[in-house]
Motif scaffolding. Sequence first.
Motif, PDB file in Angstrom:
ATOM      1  N   HIS A  83      68.148  43.148  27.505  1.00  0.00           N
ATOM      2  CA  HIS A  83      67.135  44.201  27.448  1.00  0.00           C
ATOM      3  C   HIS A  83      65.833  43.744  28.115  1.00  0.00           C
ATOM      4  CE1 HIS A  83      69.741  46.595  24.975  1.00  0.00           C
ATOM      5  NE2 HIS A  83      69.828  45.648  24.050  1.00  0.00           N
ATOM      6  N   ARG A  84      65.403  42.527  27.820  1.00  0.00           N
ATOM      7  CA  ARG A  84      64.178  42.028  28.444  1.00  0.00           C
ATOM      8  C   ARG A  84      64.397  41.707  29.918  1.00  0.00           C
ATOM      9  NH1 ARG A  84      59.685  40.521  25.664  1.00  0.00           N
ATOM     10  NH2 ARG A  84      59.754  40.765  23.417  1.00  0.00           N
ATOM     11  N   LEU A  85      65.565  41.170  30.239  1.00  0.00           N
ATOM     12  CA  LEU A  85      65.828  40.828  31.635  1.00  0.00           C
ATOM     13  C   LEU A  85      65.850  42.072  32.507  1.00  0.00           C
ATOM     14  CD1 LEU A  85      68.628  38.103  31.273  1.00  0.00           C
ATOM     15  CD2 LEU A  85      66.219  37.750  31.791  1.00  0.00           C
ATOM     16  N   ILE A  86      66.582  43.102  32.053  1.00  0.00           N
ATOM     17  CA  ILE A  86      66.695  44.323  32.848  1.00  0.00           C
ATOM     18  C   ILE A  86      65.426  45.153  32.740  1.00  0.00           C
ATOM     19  CG2 ILE A  86      67.984  46.475  33.129  1.00  0.00           C
ATOM     20  CD1 ILE A  86      70.454  44.992  32.058  1.00  0.00           C
ATOM     21  N   GLY A  87      64.878  45.228  31.522  1.00  0.00           N
ATOM     22  CA  GLY A  87      63.696  46.053  31.313  1.00  0.00           C
ATOM     23  C   GLY A  87      62.442  45.444  31.909  1.00  0.00           C
ATOM     24  N   LEU A  88      61.958  44.372  31.289  1.00  0.00           N
ATOM     25  CA  LEU A  88      60.730  43.730  31.765  1.00  0.00           C
ATOM     26  C   LEU A  88      60.887  43.190  33.181  1.00  0.00           C
ATOM     27  CD1 LEU A  88      59.320  41.701  28.734  1.00  0.00           C
ATOM     28  CD2 LEU A  88      58.102  43.413  30.048  1.00  0.00           C
ATOM     29  N   GLY A  89      61.879  42.315  33.361  1.00  0.00           N
ATOM     30  CA  GLY A  89      62.048  41.659  34.657  1.00  0.00           C
ATOM     31  C   GLY A  89      62.457  42.615  35.757  1.00  0.00           C
ATOM     32  N   GLY A  90      63.436  43.465  35.463  1.00  0.00           N
ATOM     33  CA  GLY A  90      63.913  44.393  36.482  1.00  0.00           C
ATOM     34  C   GLY A  90      62.838  45.365  36.930  1.00  0.00           C
ATOM     35  N   LEU A  91      62.077  45.902  35.963  1.00  0.00           N
ATOM     36  CA  LEU A  91      60.996  46.823  36.316  1.00  0.00           C
ATOM     37  C   LEU A  91      59.912  46.129  37.130  1.00  0.00           C
ATOM     38  CD1 LEU A  91      60.382  49.063  33.166  1.00  0.00           C
ATOM     39  CD2 LEU A  91      60.978  49.812  35.464  1.00  0.00           C
ATOM     40  N   GLN A  92      59.563  44.901  36.730  1.00  0.00           N
ATOM     41  CA  GLN A  92      58.504  44.190  37.445  1.00  0.00           C
ATOM     42  C   GLN A  92      58.886  43.980  38.908  1.00  0.00           C
ATOM     43  OE1 GLN A  92      58.577  40.620  38.546  1.00  0.00           O
ATOM     44  NE2 GLN A  92      56.658  41.141  39.591  1.00  0.00           N
ATOM     45  N   ILE A  93      60.089  43.484  39.144  1.00  0.00           N
ATOM     46  CA  ILE A  93      60.525  43.219  40.519  1.00  0.00           C
ATOM     47  C   ILE A  93      60.613  44.510  41.318  1.00  0.00           C
ATOM     48  CG2 ILE A  93      62.437  42.378  41.931  1.00  0.00           C
ATOM     49  CD1 ILE A  93      63.054  40.393  39.689  1.00  0.00           C
ATOM     50  N   THR A  94      61.214  45.534  40.736  1.00  0.00           N
ATOM     51  CA  THR A  94      61.407  46.798  41.456  1.00  0.00           C
ATOM     52  C   THR A  94      60.079  47.466  41.794  1.00  0.00           C
ATOM     53  OG1 THR A  94      63.514  47.126  40.294  1.00  0.00           O
ATOM     54  CG2 THR A  94      62.528  49.049  41.368  1.00  0.00           C
ATOM     55  N   LEU A  95      59.201  47.590  40.794  1.00  0.00           N
ATOM     56  CA  LEU A  95      57.929  48.283  41.023  1.00  0.00           C
ATOM     57  C   LEU A  95      57.013  47.496  41.948  1.00  0.00           C
ATOM     58  CD1 LEU A  95      57.174  49.665  37.439  1.00  0.00           C
ATOM     59  CD2 LEU A  95      58.148  50.869  39.404  1.00  0.00           C
ATOM     60  N   THR A  96      56.974  46.158  41.782  1.00  0.00           N
ATOM     61  CA  THR A  96      56.122  45.347  42.655  1.00  0.00           C
ATOM     62  C   THR A  96      56.625  45.400  44.091  1.00  0.00           C
ATOM     63  OG1 THR A  96      55.605  43.856  40.826  1.00  0.00           O
ATOM     64  CG2 THR A  96      55.133  43.062  43.035  1.00  0.00           C
ATOM     65  N   ALA A  97      57.930  45.242  44.260  1.00  0.00           N
ATOM     66  CA  ALA A  97      58.500  45.304  45.614  1.00  0.00           C
ATOM     67  C   ALA A  97      58.228  46.661  46.252  1.00  0.00           C
ATOM     68  CB  ALA A  97      59.999  45.024  45.568  1.00  0.00           C
ATOM     69  N   ALA A  98      58.366  47.743  45.465  1.00  0.00           N
ATOM     70  CA  ALA A  98      58.124  49.083  45.998  1.00  0.00           C
ATOM     71  C   ALA A  98      56.659  49.268  46.386  1.00  0.00           C
ATOM     72  CB  ALA A  98      58.533  50.134  44.968  1.00  0.00           C
ATOM     73  N   ALA A  99      55.736  48.802  45.530  1.00  0.00           N
ATOM     74  CA  ALA A  99      54.308  48.967  45.802  1.00  0.00           C
ATOM     75  C   ALA A  99      53.881  48.179  47.037  1.00  0.00           C
ATOM     76  CB  ALA A  99      53.497  48.538  44.581  1.00  0.00           C
ATOM     77  N   VAL A 100      54.312  46.922  47.127  1.00  0.00           N
ATOM     78  CA  VAL A 100      53.934  46.094  48.280  1.00  0.00           C
ATOM     79  C   VAL A 100      54.604  46.609  49.540  1.00  0.00           C
ATOM     80  CG1 VAL A 100      53.984  43.761  49.250  1.00  0.00           C
ATOM     81  CG2 VAL A 100      53.544  44.088  46.813  1.00  0.00           C
ATOM     82  N   THR A 101      55.854  47.069  49.413  1.00  0.00           N
ATOM     83  CA  THR A 101      56.538  47.652  50.577  1.00  0.00           C
ATOM     84  C   THR A 101      55.783  48.872  51.096  1.00  0.00           C
ATOM     85  OG1 THR A 101      58.705  46.891  49.806  1.00  0.00           O
ATOM     86  CG2 THR A 101      58.682  48.706  51.380  1.00  0.00           C
ATOM     87  N   GLY A 102      55.367  49.739  50.173  1.00  0.00           N
ATOM     88  CA  GLY A 102      54.621  50.927  50.575  1.00  0.00           C
ATOM     89  C   GLY A 102      53.297  50.581  51.243  1.00  0.00           C
ATOM     90  N   ALA A 103      52.587  49.593  50.680  1.00  0.00           N
ATOM     91  CA  ALA A 103      51.302  49.190  51.262  1.00  0.00           C
ATOM     92  C   ALA A 103      51.499  48.588  52.654  1.00  0.00           C
ATOM     93  CB  ALA A 103      50.610  48.192  50.340  1.00  0.00           C
ATOM     94  N   THR A 104      52.536  47.767  52.806  1.00  0.00           N
ATOM     95  CA  THR A 104      52.812  47.143  54.109  1.00  0.00           C
ATOM     96  C   THR A 104      53.227  48.193  55.140  1.00  0.00           C
ATOM     97  OG1 THR A 104      53.569  45.163  52.929  1.00  0.00           O
ATOM     98  CG2 THR A 104      54.100  45.304  55.264  1.00  0.00           C
ATOM     99  N   TYR A 105      54.048  49.150  54.710  1.00  0.00           N
ATOM    100  CA  TYR A 105      54.471  50.220  55.615  1.00  0.00           C
ATOM    101  C   TYR A 105      53.271  51.068  56.047  1.00  0.00           C
ATOM    102  CZ  TYR A 105      57.192  54.160  57.410  1.00  0.00           C
ATOM    103  OH  TYR A 105      57.722  55.142  58.203  1.00  0.00           O
TER     104      TYR A 105
END
Length: 622
Positions: A83-105
Amino acid sequence: MSSFLFQATIYLGAAVIAVPVAMRLGLGSVLGYLFAGIVIGPLLGLVGSETQSLQHFAEFGVVMMLFLIGLELEPRKLWEMRHRLIGLGGLQITLTAAAVTGATYALGFDWPIALAVGLTMSLSSTAIVLQTLNEKRLMSSSGGRSSFSVLLTQDIAVIPILAFLPLLALSGIHNETAGGHGAEAQDAGPFAQVLNWFQALPPLATTSLTILAVVLIILGGIYLTRPLFRYIHGSHLPEMYTALSLLIVIAIACIMLVVGLSPALGAFLAGVVLANSEFRHQLESDIEPFKGLLLGLFFITVGAGINFGVLFGAPLQILSFTLAIILIKGSILFVIGYIFRLRGRDLWLFTLGLAQAGEFGFVIASFAIQRNVLPTDLTEQLLLVIALSMLATPLLFLLYEAISKRHKDSPAAQQEADEIDEQHPIIIAGIGRFGQVVTRLVQSAGYKTTVLDHNLSTVEVMRKFGFKGFFGDPTRPEILHAAGLDTARVLVVALDDRDAALQLVKFARKQRPDLHIIARAYDRGEVYRLYAAGANDIVREVFDSSLRAGRYVLENIGFTEYEAAEAEQAFYKYDRTSIRELAALFDPNIPSSENKPYIERSKELAKDFEAELLASREKGGS
């Protein structure tokens, strides 16, 4: 040969000097290696053209590290943490990658490049954060455990990221440092022939052989390691264990290279398969030194390869990018932590502790430039941003400490605690390993206790086993009074945080001069401080268990049980007496090893005790 030896001397010498200095300053070994590379590279220009080839060699340290991470991840433990791995960790990686990807694009880069940058910056520094959490004794807090869950998820995510990156390769990018299977295989002899044969197979056959390779690695880890280790055991040569451990990792890396997958993926997979093996600890001890050296060499080569001309050419741009990464990650971490019910200091620890980029960013960036995913100039900027954000980590933890001191007494923090609806003559502050045993013993004797702890998950686990406890910070006066400080007979201070324990003892003694306070201490220095603060009974964490171990030693070298018990009791009385005397000489501002009056009196007391014990034994013998 002479050039190689000269370069090796420079690299090892820089590491031996810089890393211990960085550790003493609390910066961590990763920053020490980076500083060493920066000094011998951009600053002094001591490294030659071998840096690039050394970096390829040192990247094998990453493979070994992921193999060791896999060994630590038993499938059962991973399932329990899902639950923590998928929830906390998975959300952090996905949202951070998406935000930085959007800013870079948005800055005008192609989407494959933007996505590669987002994935690179989504990871935090496992080495620095875990070391800092342990040093500051924050790992047992809810924020510390949540941070560990995210870091563990990030470590696991490195595998699919490395496997996915080659799919983003752009035909328009041709980096001079980029390599490929073909370039690496030109001088590889038989390996090149096998590689060419595999690449010439039809797509269906290639896919089938790839799946077969993964299955063979799993089956080999399950069924072949035991007979192999038994065979090696028959040689009675310790170095053969090391040779076999290296063979396992290197062979897996070769297999994965042949089928076109990441060697790190295969090493990690093999590590997970072997996590339940009885040879796990042997593999860890054999691989760890090689992993440490090669990984340290990798970070030195990264530091040596950083182009500070880029920083000096556009300092505001690089610093702005670094600050933007920290703010983006910090904002996302804050929101995710709040959603997962982190509050107060735990939320700030989670937010600020993981806001930097991490050492795996160097790995991914280096891999991306080799696979023609990122252009050289952008990669140089990324390496600078990663390094600067890691350098900012100690400052982020200082900011956390400043915020936590303010937040401790804030109205928001006061609203989080449970409403304490009962009071008992015994208050136990802290329900860790120490506090749990005290609570169970006292309650088994028929007495009720009021248990306080600032870790919500610990209190919830305690309630599942039938022990009532209240969530709240025991150092806060209103919570302590609500728990019955004014009428209690005994207060047990079992907090992990030494400063908080000392603060609690001082406050309780000031409020209740007649209260009997029992406190846990980490070492002698803390005993003296708690004694001065007003604690009545002070228990060192391992003192009683050490006494028992010493008594067992005496019983097994010729003492009778009675004689061993007498010696144990005599040492206990001596230690209690000496602590009271030495407490008057203890100075918290001077290390005990430099306090001459303290040292001299300690020697005198030890000699007196030895003489008294010898006289007692001679009297008993006569």
